[in-house]
Design a protein around this motif. Structure first.
Motif, PDB file in Angstrom:
ATOM      1  N   ALA A 234       0.828  -1.252  -0.112  1.00 40.15           N
ATOM      2  CA  ALA A 234       0.009  -0.099  -0.030  1.00 40.15           C
ATOM      3  C   ALA A 234       1.218   1.256  -0.181  1.00 40.15           C
ATOM      4  O   ALA A 234       1.839   1.288   0.750  1.00 40.15           O
ATOM      5  CB  ALA A 234      -0.851   0.075   1.131  1.00 40.15           C
ATOM      6  N   PHE A 235       0.510   2.307  -0.646  1.00 43.83           N
ATOM      7  CA  PHE A 235       1.555   3.592  -0.917  1.00 43.83           C
ATOM      8  C   PHE A 235       0.342   4.469  -0.729  1.00 43.83           C
ATOM      9  O   PHE A 235      -0.571   4.695  -0.917  1.00 43.83           O
ATOM     10  CB  PHE A 235       1.793   3.505  -2.299  1.00 43.83           C
ATOM     11  CG  PHE A 235       2.222   2.191  -2.780  1.00 43.83           C
ATOM     12  CD1 PHE A 235       3.687   1.853  -2.343  1.00 43.83           C
ATOM     13  CD2 PHE A 235       1.813   1.371  -3.632  1.00 43.83           C
ATOM     14  CE1 PHE A 235       4.373   0.572  -2.865  1.00 43.83           C
ATOM     15  CE2 PHE A 235       2.453   0.133  -4.285  1.00 43.83           C
ATOM     16  CZ  PHE A 235       3.667  -0.092  -3.755  1.00 43.83           C
ATOM     17  N   ASN A 236       1.104   5.808  -0.061  1.00 44.38           N
ATOM     18  CA  ASN A 236       0.587   7.137   0.134  1.00 44.38           C
ATOM     19  C   ASN A 236       0.929   7.972  -0.956  1.00 44.38           C
ATOM     20  O   ASN A 236       0.116   8.931  -1.265  1.00 44.38           O
ATOM     21  CB  ASN A 236       0.978   7.782   1.095  1.00 44.38           C
ATOM     22  CG  ASN A 236       0.661   7.027   2.590  1.00 44.38           C
ATOM     23  OD1 ASN A 236      -0.689   6.650   2.748  1.00 44.38           O
ATOM     24  ND2 ASN A 236       1.445   6.711   3.800  1.00 44.38           N
ATOM     25  N   HIS A 237       1.841   7.730  -1.930  1.00 41.75           N
ATOM     26  CA  HIS A 237       2.057   8.717  -2.890  1.00 41.75           C
ATOM     27  C   HIS A 237       2.807   7.649  -4.210  1.00 41.75           C
ATOM     28  O   HIS A 237       3.302   6.704  -3.966  1.00 41.75           O
ATOM     29  CB  HIS A 237       3.683   9.441  -2.639  1.00 41.75           C
ATOM     30  CG  HIS A 237       3.583  10.863  -3.572  1.00 41.75           C
ATOM     31  ND1 HIS A 237       4.253  10.491  -4.633  1.00 41.75           N
ATOM     32  CD2 HIS A 237       2.985  11.806  -3.555  1.00 41.75           C
ATOM     33  CE1 HIS A 237       4.508  11.600  -5.408  1.00 41.75           C
ATOM     34  NE2 HIS A 237       3.724  12.336  -4.855  1.00 41.75           N
ATOM     35  N   VAL A 238       2.502   8.157  -5.272  1.00 41.34           N
ATOM     36  CA  VAL A 238       3.040   7.292  -6.325  1.00 41.34           C
ATOM     37  C   VAL A 238       4.352   6.986  -6.584  1.00 41.34           C
ATOM     38  O   VAL A 238       4.959   5.942  -6.968  1.00 41.34           O
ATOM     39  CB  VAL A 238       2.557   7.836  -7.808  1.00 41.34           C
ATOM     40  CG1 VAL A 238       0.948   7.899  -7.958  1.00 41.34           C
ATOM     41  CG2 VAL A 238       3.112   9.330  -8.035  1.00 41.34           C
TER      42      VAL A 238
END
Length: 314
Positions: A86-90
């Motif tokens: 899971a990522f908060n930013h690309v």
């Protein structure tokens, strides 16, 4: 241009109320003026929910990450598509650490999914552009579905699930949507796509009997046998939707022995499903004993559920 269009839609929410906006969209799409005050049809009741029902459970369970904990505690983690990251930013996406095939999508909206069939040929730059745009968007400003407004956006990377391996694509359900009223499954909306990309939707009852109604797309008239896991799907759906007067539980079937949870839906098509004949819109509405609810956050194995002091049944 897409960013400008989104900005204008966001600005529009400060000028046009949810009720006025949804009434206008409803009338243009479905051809009749909705009775929002005392809704009777299914689509009218979806709009009533979007405008007046602010149950916080809708927000929790519409979040594709938060809902996983609920699903795990109610029917089991084995029904969840495995998450790889899971990522908060690309810029956090490291494609070298991902498998050959995977799926990227956001947790807070719809239409953001990107399927990678071959990592070596994957256009990561294009994927980042699309995901960045979706991360900045709030679906509420586009559809007025209020339960999406307070979901913190993230990117999910899931395992790729091949639904059609070694199968006749036309006869394999793409998505199985179980419409549940008063906590019980009543109808199954089954999506099919043929080898030419044509889409079909069949509506079945819980005994896999095709119903004389269409939802947005035509029926796929070729006879389809009841899937081996159909009854198990209904059982799982009933467990998931127990707290709600209406909820749609969606599943994927990857093969004859595997079911995967997809999502819980509280406002199908933002209350603008083209149901034909129209009498079925009201038939489904009669099944929905609608009420405004207030709940606490999900903290127990079974979700809390309390009816508000203002209890409206339609």
């Amino acid at each position: 241009m897409k960013k400008l269009e989104y900005f204008l839609k966001k600005l529009r929410t400060f000028i046009i109320s949810d009720k006025a906006y949804l009434t206008n969209k409803f009338t243009k799409k479905l051809g009749y003026i909705p009775n929002i005050k005392t809704p009777k049809s299914f689509n009218e009741k979806v709009n009533f929910r979007m405008i007046y029902d602010k149950n916080p459970l809708y927000t929790q369970l519409a979040d594709k990450l938060a809902v996983r904990d609920y699903v795990s505690r109610t029917i089991g983690h084995e029904y969840l598509v495995p998450i790889l990251a899971a990522f908060n930013h690309v810029n956090e996406i490291n494609i070298d650490k991902l498998p050959k095939r995977f799926v990227l999508k956001c947790n807070h909206d719809s239409g953001s999914s990107i399927i990678c069939q071959n990592r070596a040929k994957f256009d990561l730059h294009k994927a980042k552009e699309k995901l960045s745009f979706h991360l900045m968007k709030n679906l509420y400003y586009i559809t007025r579905e209020r339960h999406y407004k307070d979901i913190a956006p993230q990117i999910i990377c899931e395992e790729y699930i091949d639904l059609f391996a070694n199968k006749n694509r036309k006869l394999v359900p793409e998505t199985c949507r179980i419409h549940c009223f008063s906590g019980k499954p009543v109808y199954a909306e089954i999506d099919y796509t043929d080898e030419f990309g044509h889409e079909f939707i069949n509506i079945y009852d819980i005994n896999w009997q095709l119903q004389p109604v269409t939802f947005d797309y035509p029926n796929m008239l070729e006879p389809v046998p009841e899937p081996p896991l159909f009854q198990e799907m209904l059982r799982l759906a009933q467990i998931l939707v127990t707290p709600f007067d209406y909820c749609r539980a969606d599943f994927l079937m990857s093969d004859e022995n595997t079911l995967y949870f997809s999502e819980l839906t509280f406002a199908p098509n933002a209350g603008r499903t083209v149901i034909s004949p129209l009498s079925w819109d009201f038939k489904l509405g009669e099944l929905w004993e609608q009420r405004i609810t207030e709940t606490q956050s999900i903290t127990q194995t079974e979700p809390a559920f309390a009816t508000a002091s203002i209890n409206k049944k339609k």
